[in-house]
Scaffold this motif. Structure first.
Motif, mmCIF file in Angstrom:
data_model
loop_
_atom_site.group_PDB
_atom_site.id
_atom_site.type_symbol
_atom_site.label_atom_id
_atom_site.label_comp_id
_atom_site.label_asym_id
_atom_site.label_seq_id
_atom_site.Cartn_x
_atom_site.Cartn_y
_atom_site.Cartn_z
ATOM 1 N N SER A 151 0.837 -1.207 0.000
ATOM 2 C CA SER A 151 0.000 0.000 0.000
ATOM 3 C C SER A 151 0.869 1.254 0.000
ATOM 4 O O SER A 151 0.561 2.247 -0.673
ATOM 5 C CB SER A 151 -0.940 0.002 1.210
ATOM 6 O OG SER A 151 -0.210 -0.050 2.421
ATOM 7 N N SER A 157 -10.767 -5.447 4.961
ATOM 8 C CA SER A 157 -10.163 -4.694 3.864
ATOM 9 C C SER A 157 -11.216 -4.201 2.877
ATOM 10 O O SER A 157 -11.081 -3.109 2.312
ATOM 11 C CB SER A 157 -9.134 -5.568 3.137
ATOM 12 O OG SER A 157 -8.069 -5.917 4.002
ATOM 13 N N THR A 212 -11.736 -0.372 1.823
ATOM 14 C CA THR A 212 -11.748 0.031 0.421
ATOM 15 C C THR A 212 -13.018 0.813 0.091
ATOM 16 O O THR A 212 -12.973 1.826 -0.628
ATOM 17 C CB THR A 212 -11.643 -1.202 -0.493
ATOM 18 O OG1 THR A 212 -10.417 -1.884 -0.220
ATOM 19 C CG2 THR A 212 -11.680 -0.800 -1.961
ATOM 20 N N CYS A 221 -12.657 4.240 1.361
ATOM 21 C CA CYS A 221 -11.710 4.983 0.516
ATOM 22 C C CYS A 221 -12.400 5.503 -0.736
ATOM 23 O O CYS A 221 -12.223 6.667 -1.125
ATOM 24 C CB CYS A 221 -10.543 4.078 0.124
ATOM 25 S SG CYS A 221 -9.237 3.964 1.352
ATOM 26 N N VAL A 246 -7.812 -4.537 -5.333
ATOM 27 C CA VAL A 246 -8.883 -3.670 -4.856
ATOM 28 C C VAL A 246 -8.733 -3.336 -3.381
ATOM 29 O O VAL A 246 -9.072 -2.227 -2.957
ATOM 30 C CB VAL A 246 -10.257 -4.333 -5.119
ATOM 31 C CG1 VAL A 246 -11.392 -3.460 -4.608
ATOM 32 C CG2 VAL A 246 -10.431 -4.622 -6.598
ATOM 33 N N ILE A 247 -8.217 -4.258 -2.585
ATOM 34 C CA ILE A 247 -8.198 -4.028 -1.136
ATOM 35 C C ILE A 247 -6.870 -3.501 -0.605
ATOM 36 O O ILE A 247 -6.783 -3.124 0.562
ATOM 37 C CB ILE A 247 -8.598 -5.306 -0.365
ATOM 38 C CG1 ILE A 247 -7.576 -6.425 -0.577
ATOM 39 C CG2 ILE A 247 -9.995 -5.753 -0.753
ATOM 40 C CD1 ILE A 247 -7.866 -7.700 0.201
ATOM 41 N N PRO A 263 -6.537 1.331 -2.871
ATOM 42 C CA PRO A 263 -6.629 2.259 -1.728
ATOM 43 C C PRO A 263 -5.340 3.027 -1.477
ATOM 44 O O PRO A 263 -5.379 4.187 -1.055
ATOM 45 C CB PRO A 263 -6.960 1.327 -0.554
ATOM 46 C CG PRO A 263 -7.685 0.192 -1.176
ATOM 47 C CD PRO A 263 -7.003 -0.016 -2.506
ATOM 48 N N TYR A 267 -1.163 2.646 5.069
ATOM 49 C CA TYR A 267 -2.224 1.713 5.462
ATOM 50 C C TYR A 267 -2.668 1.941 6.912
ATOM 51 O O TYR A 267 -3.878 2.032 7.178
ATOM 52 C CB TYR A 267 -1.767 0.264 5.257
ATOM 53 C CG TYR A 267 -2.917 -0.714 5.207
ATOM 54 C CD1 TYR A 267 -3.586 -0.945 4.018
ATOM 55 C CD2 TYR A 267 -3.336 -1.390 6.350
ATOM 56 C CE1 TYR A 267 -4.643 -1.839 3.952
ATOM 57 C CE2 TYR A 267 -4.398 -2.273 6.299
ATOM 58 C CZ TYR A 267 -5.042 -2.497 5.092
ATOM 59 O OH TYR A 267 -6.107 -3.364 5.051
#
Length: 539
Positions: free
Chosen positions: A81, A208, A212, A215, A297-298, A302, A320
């Motif tokens: 991340s 997560s 997401t 976010c 995606v997770i 983000p 994160y």
């Protein structure tokens, strides 16, 4: 595949002062207590096969969830991340390439591991070559697991807790997490670790997804603008000399490091060795591939959106934790922190169990061949205690020796190609012998140490993804040349350790004439198509 964490103590960047609420602390505490209870409840330690390989009885979905939880290390959540925040989606190439490697592993290599009835991956090298290669690889794995992986997981956990409670003592946090992971992993072995990882994987995925969603609610428009404008940060295919992931590196470098991570890594492959049969193991690996696709995606996206939400972070690796602490509402914050801690504790328990297995099976059992199955379990538990103590003692120093940690990560990437080369030649050729493999491994070690000190003089500023294939080719040449000057391996060594193309052909024919939905090959093809689709969308 993991990326290195590079931190120094007392540099915790947080967007705003955060005060955790009692409800969130209660959720975290309840989660940790439940994981310990659940792990102990499902432990098996009657004999060595139960303790180290969970009785080889796990179905595909358990193998897949456990493998995913063990692979989502602290460096995956925090490092990837952070890298997405810093350089964009290019970091997801490691996961996409890893998915391709997983399919290759499931089709070509996994059956040989399970047919050989091995406990450890270095044991396979002995079955194909001899004990010298086994001891070398096992020693490398043990040292790396203790002083890099386990200590790194403990240090990452301490970083997260320090964000929540800045006044907490770093060493105390490390000890607490070491005790949590050890409390169920040591008594119950791999079965405890796997059953805990199932819960941890579920919490991690659900938490997560919630993060997401939040976010996108606050920064979705920013991401849509980047996508519509064709922003470089959303490109997976980067220029040839890109600092993050040059496109040629995707082809010639990443598959090699991916093979080491997914096919030669005891911490991960041990989960697959627990499968009840080859078909269940293969389906578990493919399932892990689909779960890994979720990390786009997770985790990665983000991280990109966080540029808009938290601009100007000094330490990208703190992205994160900042998202968790600042986006999640009361109550759900506790769930998300539990998810974050899930990744840390599951990784630690996986490393702990695999490292004790390596020591017990590859070293103790070889020197004490008369040791009973129960004796091996006792030794494994003692080894686990020593391992977690060493990791806890070393963990606080990681922050002070960030450069050494970086060099050690770099050295591992240099050591990996010779090991991958030994497995590839051993599995896909019948002429490579024990002397060739061992000389190639030692030559690779010498080169790795040389590069640690003289890399710039030899390769200059060349990207490590270009250096890795050069080292692989050199290792293959050494192994093959030395083998040609020696005798051919005995046929007995080749029976269950080499790949036979006719077996794959018969599997394809059988899958074609049977129910496609029940075949791992069908889902492997779907996964390949999905990977290509993602590369096309973000190219």
């Amino acid at each position: 595949m993991p990326l290195p964490l590079q931190h120094k103590p007392n540099h915790f960047h947080i967007v705003e002062q955060f005060h955790i609420r009692t409800l969130d602390l209660t959720v975290i505490g309840a989660y940790l207590l439940f994981i310990i209870w659940w792990g102990l409840k499902n432990g098996k330690s009657e004999d060595s096969q139960s303790y180290f390989l969970a009785g080889r009885s796990m179905p595909w979905w358990v193998v897949g969830l456990s493998l995913f939880a063990a692979s989502i290390s602290s460096t995956t959540l925090i490092g990837q991340s952070g890298d997405a925040y810093h350089t964009g989606l290019a970091v997801f190439n490691y996961n996409l390439t890893g998915i391709i490697v997983m399919i290759f592993f499931a089709v070509c290599i996994l059956p040989l591991y399970l047919k050989s009835k091995i406990f450890t991956i270095p044991e396979f090298l002995e079955k194909r070559f001899d004990k010298r290669s086994r001891y070398y690889f096992s020693a490398i794995c043990i040292i790396g697991n203790i002083f890099l992986d386990a200590a790194g997981a403990l240090y990452a956990a301490a970083l997260i807790i320090k964000l929540i409670m800045p006044e907490a003592d770093l060493q105390l946090i490390i000890v607490v997490f070491a005790v949590i992971a050890a409390s169920y992993t040591i008594p119950g072995g791999l079965s405890s670790a796997i059953n805990a990882e199932i819960i941890q994987a579920a919490i991690l995925i659900l938490g997560s997804i919630m993060l997401t969603t939040l976010c996108f609610m606050q920064g979705g428009e920013y991401f849509a603008d980047l996508f519509s404008n064709g922003d470089l940060s959303l490109k997976l295919i980067r220029p040839l000399f890109d600092n993050a992931t040059p496109w040629l590196g995707l082809i010639v470098g990443m598959p090699i490091t991916g093979l080491y991570f997914w096919a030669n890594n005891q911490t991960l492959v041990q989960r697959v060795l627990s499968a009840k049969n080859i078909e269940e193991g293969r389906k578990g690996v493919i399932f892990t591939g689909f779960l890994t696709m979720l990390t786009l995606v997770i985790i990665a996206i983000p991280g990109v959106i966080a540029r808009h939400l938290f601009p100007g972070l000094e330490k990208p690796d703190m992205v994160y934790p900042n998202m968790v602490l600042n986006l999640m509402p009361i109550g759900l914050l506790g769930v998300m922190l539990a998810a974050l801690l899930s990744a840390l504790t599951s990784t630690l328990s996986a490393i702990l169990n695999s490292t004790s297995t390596l020591f017990t099976i590859d070293f103790y059992a070889q020197f004490n061949k008369k040791a009973s199955s129960r004796k091996l379990v006792v030794v494994g538990k003692i080894a686990s205690c020593v391992i977690i103590i060493l990791a806890a003692l070393w963990a606080p120093f990681i922050g002070y020796f960030g450069s050494l940690l970086k060099y050690y990560q770099e050295m591992l990437s240099y050591i990996a190609p010779p090991i991958v080369g030994a497995f590839l030649l051993g599995i896909f050729t019948k002429r490579t012998n024990a002397n060739g493999a061992f000389v190639g491994l030692i030559a690779g070690l010498v080169v790795a140490v040389s590069l640690l000190f003289f890399k710039n003089a030899i390769f200059g500023d060349m990207h490590f993804l270009y250096i890795v294939p050069i080292l692989l080719i050199l290792s293959l040449i050494v192994m093959w040349t030395v083998s040609l000057f020696g005798p051919r391996p005995d046929n007995e060594k080749l029976m269950t350790t080499t790949f036979h193309y006719k077996d794959l052909k018969s599997e394809i024919v059988s899958a074609y004439h049977s129910n496609w939905l029940s075949s791992y090959l069908f889902w492997a093809v779907i996964l390949l198509v999905l990977s290509a689709f993602v590369w096309i969308i973000f190219s």
